[in-house]
Design a protein around this motif. Structure first.
Motif, PDB file in Angstrom:
ATOM      1  N   HIS A 168      -3.219   8.560   4.896  1.00  0.00           N
ATOM      2  CA  HIS A 168      -2.355   7.769   5.759  1.00  0.00           C
ATOM      3  C   HIS A 168      -1.069   8.511   6.106  1.00  0.00           C
ATOM      4  O   HIS A 168      -0.528   8.353   7.198  1.00  0.00           O
ATOM      5  N   HIS A 169      -0.589   9.384   5.214  1.00  0.00           N
ATOM      6  CA  HIS A 169       0.606  10.165   5.542  1.00  0.00           C
ATOM      7  C   HIS A 169       0.327  11.191   6.633  1.00  0.00           C
ATOM      8  O   HIS A 169       1.124  11.365   7.555  1.00  0.00           O
ATOM      9  N   TRP A 170      -0.802  11.877   6.520  1.00  0.00           N
ATOM     10  CA  TRP A 170      -1.155  12.819   7.586  1.00  0.00           C
ATOM     11  C   TRP A 170      -1.258  12.108   8.929  1.00  0.00           C
ATOM     12  O   TRP A 170      -0.753  12.605   9.943  1.00  0.00           O
ATOM     13  N   LEU A 171      -1.875  10.940   8.934  1.00  0.00           N
ATOM     14  CA  LEU A 171      -2.082  10.213  10.185  1.00  0.00           C
ATOM     15  C   LEU A 171      -0.777   9.657  10.741  1.00  0.00           C
ATOM     16  O   LEU A 171      -0.531   9.720  11.954  1.00  0.00           O
ATOM     17  N   ILE A 172       0.077   9.133   9.879  1.00  0.00           N
ATOM     18  CA  ILE A 172       1.362   8.605  10.345  1.00  0.00           C
ATOM     19  C   ILE A 172       2.199   9.722  10.964  1.00  0.00           C
ATOM     20  O   ILE A 172       2.766   9.575  12.063  1.00  0.00           O
ATOM     21  N   LEU A 173       2.309  10.837  10.276  1.00  0.00           N
ATOM     22  CA  LEU A 173       3.125  11.947  10.781  1.00  0.00           C
ATOM     23  C   LEU A 173       2.524  12.514  12.067  1.00  0.00           C
ATOM     24  O   LEU A 173       3.258  12.891  12.995  1.00  0.00           O
ATOM     25  N   ASN A 194       0.816  -1.212   0.000  1.00  0.00           N
ATOM     26  CA  ASN A 194       0.000   0.000   0.000  1.00  0.00           C
ATOM     27  C   ASN A 194       0.854   1.268   0.000  1.00  0.00           C
ATOM     28  O   ASN A 194       0.498   2.274  -0.624  1.00  0.00           O
ATOM     29  N   VAL A 195       1.980   1.244   0.707  1.00  0.00           N
ATOM     30  CA  VAL A 195       2.878   2.402   0.698  1.00  0.00           C
ATOM     31  C   VAL A 195       3.393   2.664  -0.713  1.00  0.00           C
ATOM     32  O   VAL A 195       3.395   3.796  -1.195  1.00  0.00           O
ATOM     33  N   VAL A 196       3.820   1.602  -1.386  1.00  0.00           N
ATOM     34  CA  VAL A 196       4.346   1.755  -2.747  1.00  0.00           C
ATOM     35  C   VAL A 196       3.256   2.236  -3.700  1.00  0.00           C
ATOM     36  O   VAL A 196       3.487   3.130  -4.520  1.00  0.00           O
ATOM     37  N   LEU A 197       2.080   1.655  -3.600  1.00  0.00           N
ATOM     38  CA  LEU A 197       0.967   2.073  -4.464  1.00  0.00           C
ATOM     39  C   LEU A 197       0.639   3.546  -4.248  1.00  0.00           C
ATOM     40  O   LEU A 197       0.399   4.296  -5.202  1.00  0.00           O
ATOM     41  N   ASN A 198       0.649   3.976  -3.001  1.00  0.00           N
ATOM     42  CA  ASN A 198       0.286   5.350  -2.679  1.00  0.00           C
ATOM     43  C   ASN A 198       1.383   6.330  -3.076  1.00  0.00           C
ATOM     44  O   ASN A 198       1.127   7.314  -3.781  1.00  0.00           O
ATOM     45  N   MET A 199       2.605   6.060  -2.654  1.00  0.00           N
ATOM     46  CA  MET A 199       3.678   7.035  -2.834  1.00  0.00           C
ATOM     47  C   MET A 199       4.196   7.096  -4.265  1.00  0.00           C
ATOM     48  O   MET A 199       4.530   8.172  -4.766  1.00  0.00           O
ATOM     49  N   TRP A 200       4.265   5.943  -4.928  1.00  0.00           N
ATOM     50  CA  TRP A 200       4.850   5.951  -6.266  1.00  0.00           C
ATOM     51  C   TRP A 200       3.804   6.009  -7.372  1.00  0.00           C
ATOM     52  O   TRP A 200       3.934   6.768  -8.332  1.00  0.00           O
ATOM     53  N   PHE A 201       2.767   5.207  -7.229  1.00  0.00           N
ATOM     54  CA  PHE A 201       1.765   5.104  -8.291  1.00  0.00           C
ATOM     55  C   PHE A 201       0.560   6.036  -8.070  1.00  0.00           C
ATOM     56  O   PHE A 201      -0.348   6.062  -8.901  1.00  0.00           O
TER      57      PHE A 201
END
Length: 213
Positions: free
Chosen positions: A180-185, A127-134
């Motif tokens: 998910h980035h907002w929540l992780i940070l 999911n990280v790869v799909l979100n950040m790269w694709f």
């Protein structure tokens, strides 16, 4: 009883996140889809800072699956031995590189179903790869998001899969890409596990967590 924020609160909360940082970025250093995939796979039970330190020299000489295979497992170990579980991770890096070469022409696939067949790659890494790269709005749920989701009422769930589904179902579509980035940070720097910094929390107006400092 599961507490879930209503739509107006969710929209206001994520609007506040967006106002604070419109384009949140992941903290793992990478140059392409392959180095991102490897970095995320290496980050299990390790800090992003520690992974970045270990992969800086590695990615300078092995930024494609074939180059990683040419480098070999022992050299990969030498580069990442400061990371926890480094031997098993090095083995998986070589195995996933081989599979990428053999099955996908050396390219990282843009399908979750394909990604999770790679050695050492689970749903969260995919999911990280799909979100950040694709740029696919996939939700990578880690311990921070699981904690915040249940504590705040943003995306409650009994396990990571349930929290992932709660984000997909309840976060307004316009915020899905960066949710998910907002929540992780937020979990990494504000909503800490033991001593959350409620006094400076930008979303405290809507958070359901009662034990605010």
């Amino acid at each position: 009883m599961v507490r879930q924020l209503d739509y107006p609160a969710m929209h206001a909360l994520f609007t506040r996140f967006r106002e604070a940082e419109a384009e949140p970025k992941g903290e793992l250093d990478h140059t392409n889809a392959f180095t991102l995939l490897v970095a995320v796979a290496l980050s299990a039970q390790a800090t992003d800072k520690g992974v970045n330190k270990a992969t800086k020299a590695l990615f300078e000489i092995a930024d494609t699956p074939q180059k990683m295979l040419d480098l070999g497992e022992e050299q990969v170990i030498e580069h990442i031995k400061t990371i926890g579980l480094y031997r098993n991770k090095a083995k998986n890096v070589i195995k996933l590189s081989q599979r990428l070469v053999d099955t996908y022409g050396g390219e990282v696939p843009s399908s979750r179903a394909a990604l999770v067949t790679l050695p050492g790659v689970g749903r969260k890494t995919a999911n990280v790869v799909l979100n950040m790269w694709f740029r696919i709005p996939a939700q990578a749920v880690d311990t921070h998001i699981f904690r915040i989701g249940n504590r705040s009422g943003i995306c409650p769930g009994k396990d990571e899969t349930a929290v992932e589904r709660a984000i997909e179902d309840n976060v307004p579509a316009e915020f899905q890409q960066h949710a998910h980035h907002w929540l992780i940070l937020h979990g990494r720097y504000i909503c800490l596990a033991r001593k959350p910094k409620c006094g400076i929390c930008p979303i405290r107006d809507w958070c359901l967590y009662e034990d605010k400092t």
